[in-house]
Write an enzyme that holds these catalytic residues in place. Structure first.
Site, short mmCIF file in Angstrom:
data_model
loop_
_atom_site.label_atom_id
_atom_site.label_comp_id
_atom_site.label_asym_id
_atom_site.label_seq_id
_atom_site.Cartn_x
_atom_site.Cartn_y
_atom_site.Cartn_z
N SER A 30 0.86 -1.18 0.00
CA SER A 30 0.00 0.00 0.00
C SER A 30 0.90 1.23 0.00
O SER A 30 1.51 1.56 1.00
CB SER A 30 -0.90 -0.02 1.24
OG SER A 30 -1.65 1.16 1.31
N HIS B 70 -0.93 -1.12 -4.59
CA HIS B 70 -2.27 -0.80 -4.09
C HIS B 70 -2.31 0.70 -3.79
O HIS B 70 -1.54 1.19 -2.97
CB HIS B 70 -2.53 -1.62 -2.81
CG HIS B 70 -3.89 -1.44 -2.23
ND1 HIS B 70 -4.99 -2.17 -2.66
CD2 HIS B 70 -4.34 -0.64 -1.24
CE1 HIS B 70 -6.05 -1.81 -1.95
NE2 HIS B 70 -5.68 -0.88 -1.08
N ASP C 56 -4.48 3.90 -2.56
CA ASP C 56 -5.67 4.30 -1.79
C ASP C 56 -6.13 5.69 -2.17
O ASP C 56 -5.43 6.68 -1.91
CB ASP C 56 -5.36 4.26 -0.29
CG ASP C 56 -5.23 2.85 0.25
OD1 ASP C 56 -6.12 2.03 -0.03
OD2 ASP C 56 -4.23 2.56 0.94
N MET D 172 -8.85 8.47 -1.37
CA MET D 172 -9.84 8.86 -0.35
C MET D 172 -10.28 10.30 -0.62
O MET D 172 -9.46 11.15 -0.95
CB MET D 172 -9.24 8.77 1.05
CG MET D 172 -8.57 7.45 1.36
SD MET D 172 -7.95 7.40 3.07
CE MET D 172 -6.84 6.00 2.97
N HIS E 83 -7.91 1.49 -4.93
CA HIS E 83 -8.91 1.29 -3.87
C HIS E 83 -9.65 2.61 -3.68
O HIS E 83 -9.16 3.53 -3.04
CB HIS E 83 -8.21 0.85 -2.58
CG HIS E 83 -9.16 0.55 -1.46
ND1 HIS E 83 -8.74 0.27 -0.18
CD2 HIS E 83 -10.52 0.49 -1.42
CE1 HIS E 83 -9.79 0.07 0.58
NE2 HIS E 83 -10.89 0.20 -0.14
N MET F 235 -11.97 4.76 -2.13
CA MET F 235 -12.77 5.06 -0.93
C MET F 235 -13.39 6.44 -1.12
O MET F 235 -12.99 7.43 -0.51
CB MET F 235 -11.87 5.00 0.31
CG MET F 235 -11.44 3.58 0.64
SD MET F 235 -10.20 3.51 1.96
CE MET F 235 -8.69 3.50 0.98
N MET G 290 -12.24 -5.73 3.89
CA MET G 290 -11.46 -4.81 4.74
C MET G 290 -11.27 -5.43 6.12
O MET G 290 -12.23 -5.90 6.74
CB MET G 290 -12.17 -3.46 4.88
CG MET G 290 -12.16 -2.62 3.61
SD MET G 290 -10.50 -2.17 3.03
CE MET G 290 -9.88 -1.18 4.40
N ASP H 91 -7.08 -6.17 3.38
CA ASP H 91 -6.40 -4.88 3.49
C ASP H 91 -6.64 -4.31 4.89
O ASP H 91 -7.77 -4.08 5.27
CB ASP H 91 -6.96 -3.94 2.42
CG ASP H 91 -6.37 -2.54 2.48
OD1 ASP H 91 -5.38 -2.34 3.20
OD2 ASP H 91 -6.89 -1.65 1.78
#
Length: 228
Positions: free
Chosen positions: A10, A35, A37, A39, A70, A72, A141, A175
């Site tokens: 990540s 990976h 993220d 957000m 990912h 979010m 998750m 994750d």
């Protein structure tokens, strides 16, 4: 069984001032994918980066590394085309973030990306099940999404076991809080795509940590195939 062990650091856990070189370092240490993220400060309280940074990383790293996004975010439909254009390979959205998962799955496929579907700890795995045959990967998750460094939630492992039993060839990702101390639980439950942040990137020897994680998962896959 079609699935294999894949380890994806990540990158949010890395030194963000040196993001490109940190990604190269992870790939050189044996990472199977990256990976990323995303957000938006709405779906989760934290705020990270968007498609312009993904585009820069793609230009810097070339066509080969697999980018697992990912997402979010509150409106995942909004970013499908920009992420595809930026060079994302897999678009993983949260089941909780959309009212029309089927349509979003179709949009992601049409944009040329693989489809990942994620669930928060409070969402039952049965809610994901109707879509499991339409996606490439299910993400369970193992912490509340939004912040790194949380404690691994071992009570999420029955979700992974259930998915592996129902959908034997599905890629299943975990994750949150995953590292050498928790990998065996994940591997035994049936996870094969392992996201690890600080345990890999913060390690003095990321190569050996990635190898350890991969070995644990590969051995569990092998045992599972022998047990069948």
């Amino acid at each position: 069984m079609a699935y294999t062990a894949k380890i994806g650091p990540s990158i949010l856990s890395s030194d963000l001032a040196r993001l490109g070189s940190e990604c190269v370092r992870m790939l050189e240490c044996g990472a199977d994918y990256l990976h990323l993220d995303v957000m938006d400060g709405h779906f989760v309280p934290n705020l990270t980066f968007g498609h312009p940074m993904v585009e820069c990383l793609r230009k810097s790293l070339g066509p080969d590394p697999f980018f697992d996004m990912h997402m979010m975010v509150s409106r995942p439909e909004q970013w499908v085309k920009p992420m595809s254009a930026a060079g994302a390979n897999q678009y993983t959205f949260h089941l909780e973030s959309t009212t029309n998962p089927g349509n979003l799955i179709k949009e992601i496929r049409e944009a040329g990306m693989k489809v990942g579907l994620a669930i928060k700890p409070g969402t039952t795995v049965e809610e994901l099940a109707p879509w499991a045959n339409q996606i490439d990967m299910a993400l369970v998750m193992t912490v509340e999404p939004g912040f790194g460094g949380q404690k691994f939630m071992v009570d999420m492992m029955p979700k992974v076991s259930w998915l592996r039993g129902q959908f034997p060839s599905l890629d299943i990702e975990v994750d949150g809080g995953v590292g050498p101390d928790t990998i065996h639980r994940c591997a035994e439950a049936g996870a094969n795509m392992i996201v690890s942040g600080s345990a890999v990137i913060g390690s003095a020897d990321p190569r050996s940590v990635i190898a350890l994680l991969r070995t644990a998962v590969s051995e569990a896959i092998q045992k599972r195939s022998l047990d069948r």
